[in-house]
Design an enzyme around this catalytic site. Structure first.
Site, PDB file in Angstrom:
ATOM      1  N   PHE A  74      52.879  40.456-112.726  1.00  8.28           N
ATOM      2  CA  PHE A  74      53.678  41.074-113.786  1.00  8.28           C
ATOM      3  C   PHE A  74      53.878  42.554-113.471  1.00  8.28           C
ATOM      4  CE2 PHE A  74      51.777  37.324-115.593  1.00  8.28           C
ATOM      5  CZ  PHE A  74      52.786  36.784-116.377  1.00  8.28           C
ATOM      6  N   THR A  76      36.743  37.530-121.367  1.00 11.35           N
ATOM      7  CA  THR A  76      36.580  36.251-120.681  1.00 11.35           C
ATOM      8  C   THR A  76      35.149  36.056-120.193  1.00 11.35           C
ATOM      9  OG1 THR A  76      37.250  37.212-118.546  1.00 11.35           O
ATOM     10  CG2 THR A  76      38.973  36.190-119.906  1.00 11.35           C
ATOM     11  N   GLU A 129      38.225  32.555-114.964  1.00 12.56           N
ATOM     12  CA  GLU A 129      38.052  33.404-116.147  1.00 12.56           C
ATOM     13  C   GLU A 129      38.460  32.594-117.378  1.00 12.56           C
ATOM     14  OE1 GLU A 129      40.095  37.129-115.654  1.00 12.56           O
ATOM     15  OE2 GLU A 129      39.687  37.180-113.498  1.00 12.56           O
TER      16      GLU A 129
END
Length: 310
Positions: free
Chosen positions: A284, A208, A255
């Site tokens: 996550f 990124t 990003e």
């Protein structure tokens, strides 16, 4: 486009203009009505068309500890003015001396003596002078005394909603960049210099370009479909803003992952144009689960940017 700083000793070609006055943050569709009217009247009377703006914004001057979410930087605003067809921009330094000017003195010293205006266009909710005493009607009366025309523009609305910078900021804060775009008349974008990051995206297979957002920017956290503009070219991409809750809950940094791009953007300035919102940020349980979700996000981004619809 001619850009004039201040109202004293201005060039001859900046005098006698048709000017519209305001902050014009975002240069949204309501602002565009004033700007187009300035161009129209200027063409009718054979005068230059321009905008008179303030830097910093009055609110920033009076509340320096409360950063405002600017929808457009000064260079971006001037570029939009130029695209609309204005001939000049007058930038007034909003300092204590400007804040202390009475409405009458603002008209006499700035508009008449300093700029020699031929016509002024303002919105229905335009207030000016110390303690915001001046109104569109007092400006019209002053125009009759000093010999310049005044046009007051009624609210510009769609489906009963008046276009406003504050409403657009709210939508962007909520992640509704498509709603913001409808009110701006174009996609909202940010411009920034790419800085180094933790290289975590590279390790996950999604390198990124990281851009710190300007102070006061309250873009909603999540994933977005974007287009990135760099050195005359543009690239499809996915952008993430959030605290990286799966890893560190750190400081939010924008990003941007560019699709079909192979190069190093570090240190370069890029423009990121927000097309649509994909999903909110969330934590996550593993890197593998995050990568799987990112692959789904990229697929949706590609579909949106290919078709232009959500």
């Amino acid at each position: 486009m001619l850009v004039v700083q201040g109202y004293k000793d201005v060039p001859a070609n900046a005098r006698g203009a048709v000017l519209t006055i305001g902050n014009f943050d975002g240069v949204h569709r309501g602002h565009q009505a004033l700007l187009h009217k300035a161009v129209e009247i200027a063409q009718e009377i054979g005068a230059p068309a321009g905008a008179l703006i303030f830097e910093p914004y009055p609110r920033e001057f009076f509340e320096p500890k409360e950063p405002i979410f600017r929808l457009t930087t000064l260079p971006a605003k001037i570029a939009l003015f130029n695209r609309i067809g204005l001939d000049l921009t007058v930038v007034l330094n909003f300092d204590q001396a400007m804040a202390d000017l009475s409405a009458d003195d603002f008209v006499k010293q700035v508009l008449v003596e300093g700029l020699g205006v031929r016509h002024v266009i303002v919105g229905h909710n335009f207030f000016f002078g110390c303690r915001r005493i001046g109104t569109p009607e007092t400006l019209r009366a002053a125009g009759e005394r000093y010999g310049f025309g005044v046009t007051i523009i009624s609210p510009v609305a769609e489906h009963g909603e008046v276009f406003s910078s504050s409403n657009i900021r709210l939508r962007i804060t909520q992640g509704d960049v498509k709603g913001a775009a409808r009110r701006l008349g174009r996609n909202w974008s940010v411009i920034g210099q790419v800085v180094g990051g933790a290289k975590r995206g590279t390790g996950l297979g999604f390198p990124t370009a990281n851009i710190p957002l300007a102070k006061g920017n309250t873009l909603g956290h999540g994933i977005y479909a974007v287009r990135v503009h760099f050195e005359g070219a543009h690239y499809d991409g996915a952008a993430y803003l959030g605290t990286r809750p799966t890893y560190d809950n750190g400081k939010p940094v924008l990003e941007v992952f560019l699709l079909n791009f192979d190069g190093d953007l570090y240190g370069h300035t890029i423009e990121v144009e927000f097309v649509d919102f994909i999903r909110p940020d969330r934590k996550f349980d593993s890197s593998e689960e995050l990568v799987s979700q990112m692959q789904e996000d990229i697929a949706r981004v590609q579909a949106i940017l290919a078709t232009g619809s959500a």
